[in-house]
Design a protein around this motif. Structure first.
Motif, PDB file in Angstrom:
ATOM      1  N   THR A 152     -11.509 -14.013  -9.583  1.00 55.57           N
ATOM      2  CA  THR A 152     -12.834 -14.541  -9.241  1.00 55.57           C
ATOM      3  C   THR A 152     -13.439 -15.384 -10.348  1.00 55.57           C
ATOM      4  N   GLY A 153     -12.883 -15.309 -11.591  1.00 55.61           N
ATOM      5  CA  GLY A 153     -13.464 -16.036 -12.702  1.00 55.61           C
ATOM      6  C   GLY A 153     -14.796 -15.478 -13.152  1.00 55.61           C
ATOM      7  N   GLN A 154     -15.070 -14.185 -12.889  1.00 49.85           N
ATOM      8  CA  GLN A 154     -16.342 -13.565 -13.223  1.00 49.85           C
ATOM      9  C   GLN A 154     -16.110 -12.292 -14.016  1.00 49.85           C
ATOM     10  N   ALA A 155     -17.186 -11.820 -14.660  1.00 55.27           N
ATOM     11  CA  ALA A 155     -17.144 -10.572 -15.423  1.00 55.27           C
ATOM     12  C   ALA A 155     -18.224  -9.643 -14.903  1.00 55.27           C
ATOM     13  N   VAL A 156     -18.035  -8.339 -15.119  1.00 53.68           N
ATOM     14  CA  VAL A 156     -18.994  -7.323 -14.692  1.00 53.68           C
ATOM     15  C   VAL A 156     -19.662  -6.747 -15.938  1.00 53.68           C
ATOM     16  N   LEU A 157     -20.994  -6.816 -15.994  1.00 57.11           N
ATOM     17  CA  LEU A 157     -21.767  -6.303 -17.124  1.00 57.11           C
ATOM     18  C   LEU A 157     -22.701  -5.200 -16.651  1.00 57.11           C
ATOM     19  N   ARG A 158     -22.947  -4.252 -17.529  1.00 60.06           N
ATOM     20  CA  ARG A 158     -23.962  -3.228 -17.268  1.00 60.06           C
ATOM     21  C   ARG A 158     -25.181  -3.548 -18.120  1.00 60.06           C
ATOM     22  N   VAL A 159     -26.271  -3.932 -17.476  1.00 62.47           N
ATOM     23  CA  VAL A 159     -27.455  -4.422 -18.185  1.00 62.47           C
ATOM     24  C   VAL A 159     -28.711  -3.849 -17.529  1.00 62.47           C
ATOM     25  N   PRO A 160     -29.839  -3.807 -18.270  1.00 60.94           N
ATOM     26  CA  PRO A 160     -31.108  -3.431 -17.639  1.00 60.94           C
ATOM     27  C   PRO A 160     -31.576  -4.540 -16.694  1.00 60.94           C
ATOM     28  N   VAL A 161     -31.823  -4.178 -15.468  1.00 61.01           N
ATOM     29  CA  VAL A 161     -32.274  -5.114 -14.438  1.00 61.01           C
ATOM     30  C   VAL A 161     -33.746  -4.830 -14.132  1.00 61.01           C
ATOM     31  N   THR A 162     -34.565  -5.881 -14.109  1.00 59.45           N
ATOM     32  CA  THR A 162     -35.984  -5.721 -13.798  1.00 59.45           C
ATOM     33  C   THR A 162     -36.152  -5.516 -12.303  1.00 59.45           C
ATOM     34  N   LEU A 163     -36.655  -4.347 -11.940  1.00 55.27           N
ATOM     35  CA  LEU A 163     -36.885  -4.036 -10.533  1.00 55.27           C
ATOM     36  C   LEU A 163     -38.239  -4.536 -10.060  1.00 55.27           C
ATOM     37  N   ALA A 164     -39.268  -4.364 -10.893  1.00 54.72           N
ATOM     38  CA  ALA A 164     -40.620  -4.753 -10.490  1.00 54.72           C
ATOM     39  C   ALA A 164     -41.501  -4.851 -11.720  1.00 54.72           C
ATOM     40  N   GLU A 165     -42.529  -5.682 -11.617  1.00 54.78           N
ATOM     41  CA  GLU A 165     -43.603  -5.737 -12.608  1.00 54.78           C
ATOM     42  C   GLU A 165     -44.903  -5.542 -11.843  1.00 54.78           C
ATOM     43  N   ARG A 166     -45.628  -4.481 -12.197  1.00 58.96           N
ATOM     44  CA  ARG A 166     -46.801  -4.085 -11.421  1.00 58.96           C
ATOM     45  C   ARG A 166     -48.018  -3.980 -12.331  1.00 58.96           C
ATOM     46  N   ARG A 167     -49.174  -4.307 -11.771  1.00 63.67           N
ATOM     47  CA  ARG A 167     -50.451  -4.081 -12.446  1.00 63.67           C
ATOM     48  C   ARG A 167     -51.098  -2.843 -11.836  1.00 63.67           C
ATOM     49  N   VAL A 168     -51.219  -1.810 -12.641  1.00 66.49           N
ATOM     50  CA  VAL A 168     -51.738  -0.530 -12.187  1.00 66.49           C
ATOM     51  C   VAL A 168     -53.198  -0.407 -12.594  1.00 66.49           C
ATOM     52  N   SER A 169     -54.035   0.044 -11.671  1.00 67.98           N
ATOM     53  CA  SER A 169     -55.466   0.204 -11.929  1.00 67.98           C
ATOM     54  C   SER A 169     -55.876   1.634 -11.597  1.00 67.98           C
ATOM     55  N   THR A 170     -56.673   2.230 -12.473  1.00 71.52           N
ATOM     56  CA  THR A 170     -57.189   3.565 -12.242  1.00 71.52           C
ATOM     57  C   THR A 170     -58.528   3.703 -12.943  1.00 71.52           C
ATOM     58  N   VAL A 171     -59.301   4.716 -12.552  1.00 68.33           N
ATOM     59  CA  VAL A 171     -60.637   4.949 -13.106  1.00 68.33           C
ATOM     60  C   VAL A 171     -60.646   6.317 -13.777  1.00 68.33           C
ATOM     61  N   LEU A 172     -61.204   6.377 -14.986  1.00 63.03           N
ATOM     62  CA  LEU A 172     -61.307   7.621 -15.739  1.00 63.03           C
ATOM     63  C   LEU A 172     -62.765   7.959 -15.966  1.00 63.03           C
TER      64      LEU A 172
END
Length: 273
Positions: free
Chosen positions: A38-58
């Motif tokens: 296939t001319g490709q390589a397999v790497l094990r890397v951190p993959v970004t699943l999501a970036e979220r803005r979390v809001s809460t009240v204290l």
């Protein structure tokens, strides 16, 4: 041979050494050869699943060990101690990348360092002397939010359920006294136990905090005046009511195996030599 380093003066730091230009040339990195098919390589890397803005009240109350004349400054830092992406498991490894909603559970603290002035005994109608002190406390928070399947930047690898299954072997046994000799007990053997089990070691998602924003209201709830021998507008308190609107951006990652195109190795030329 004489020893010129008896006094640890092999280098004379009193004189400067000239610095000349040195040459450099490009070096081709050595990389893993790609898959010949296939001319490709397999790497094990951190993959970004999501970036979220979390809001809460204290909302909390803070008690001071001293009488507080006024608050001078408050420094805050958000500390996340738990961030778990709860993915629905699947029964088959081939279904691990099927998209589904997931729950993000977050637990942490807002570390607050409150610098305040506390009055001394040197109080008059014209002035109030005070000393600066500080109080450090952690304000806890815990919340959960749903990440829709359509909001994932990359597909998470869902956990695969472990499996156990039992199996038996057929056995023919004599029925014993009181039964015809030709009759047999046809069943499995209760004295034996057979089982196959499969376990999967799944990759656990993890988080990184990117930024935070805090809107804060602090109000005293027990303020009283300093007395007749002090400026009339001055007072002290020992307890404040605090409300915070906490917003922070968080990145959710997971170690995954991805297929990439390898770098092409270009051998160096001899330049005619």
């Amino acid at each position: 041979m004489s020893n010129n380093c008896q006094d640890n003066n092999c280098v004379d730091f009193g004189q400067s050494a000239g610095v000349d230009a040195c040459c450099s040339s490009q070096v081709n990195p050595v990389t893993q050869p790609g898959n010949p098919v296939t001319g490709q390589a397999v790497l094990r890397v951190p993959v970004t699943l999501a970036e979220r803005r979390v809001s809460t009240v204290l909302s909390t109350h803070i008690n001071f060990p001293d009488s507080v004349l006024e608050i001078k400054d408050i420094k805050k830092r958000v500390k996340i101690v738990q961030c778990s992406l709860m993915l629905q498991p699947v029964t088959c490894p081939e279904d691990a990348y099927n998209l589904a909603d997931a729950t993000l559970v977050i637990k942490g603290f807002v570390r607050k360092n409150i610098q305040y002035a506390t009055p001394t005994s040197d109080i008059s109608a014209d002035c109030v002397s005070s000393t600066l002190r500080s109080l450090t406390t952690d304000v806890p928070f815990e919340c959960m939010t749903i990440i829709p399947a359509s909001a994932f930047l990359s597909r998470p690898q869902r956990p695969v359920l472990n499996a156990r299954a039992e199996f038996d072997f057929f056995r023919s046994q004599s029925l014993g006294v009181g039964f015809p000799e030709k009759d047999q007990l046809l069943s499995s053997d209760l004295s034996q136990f057979h089982q196959t089990s499969t376990a999967y070691y799944n990759q656990l998602p993890f988080c990184e905090i990117l930024s935070h924003n805090i809107l804060e209201w602090d109000e005293s709830v027990d303020r009283s005046g300093l007395g007749v021998n002090a400026p009339f507008e001055e007072g002290v308190f020992t307890r404040i009511s605090e409300k915070m609107v906490l917003n922070f951006d968080i990145k959710v990652l997971q170690n995954q195996q991805v297929v990439v195109n390898p770098l092409t190795f270009i051998p160096p030329t001899n330049n005619g030599r």
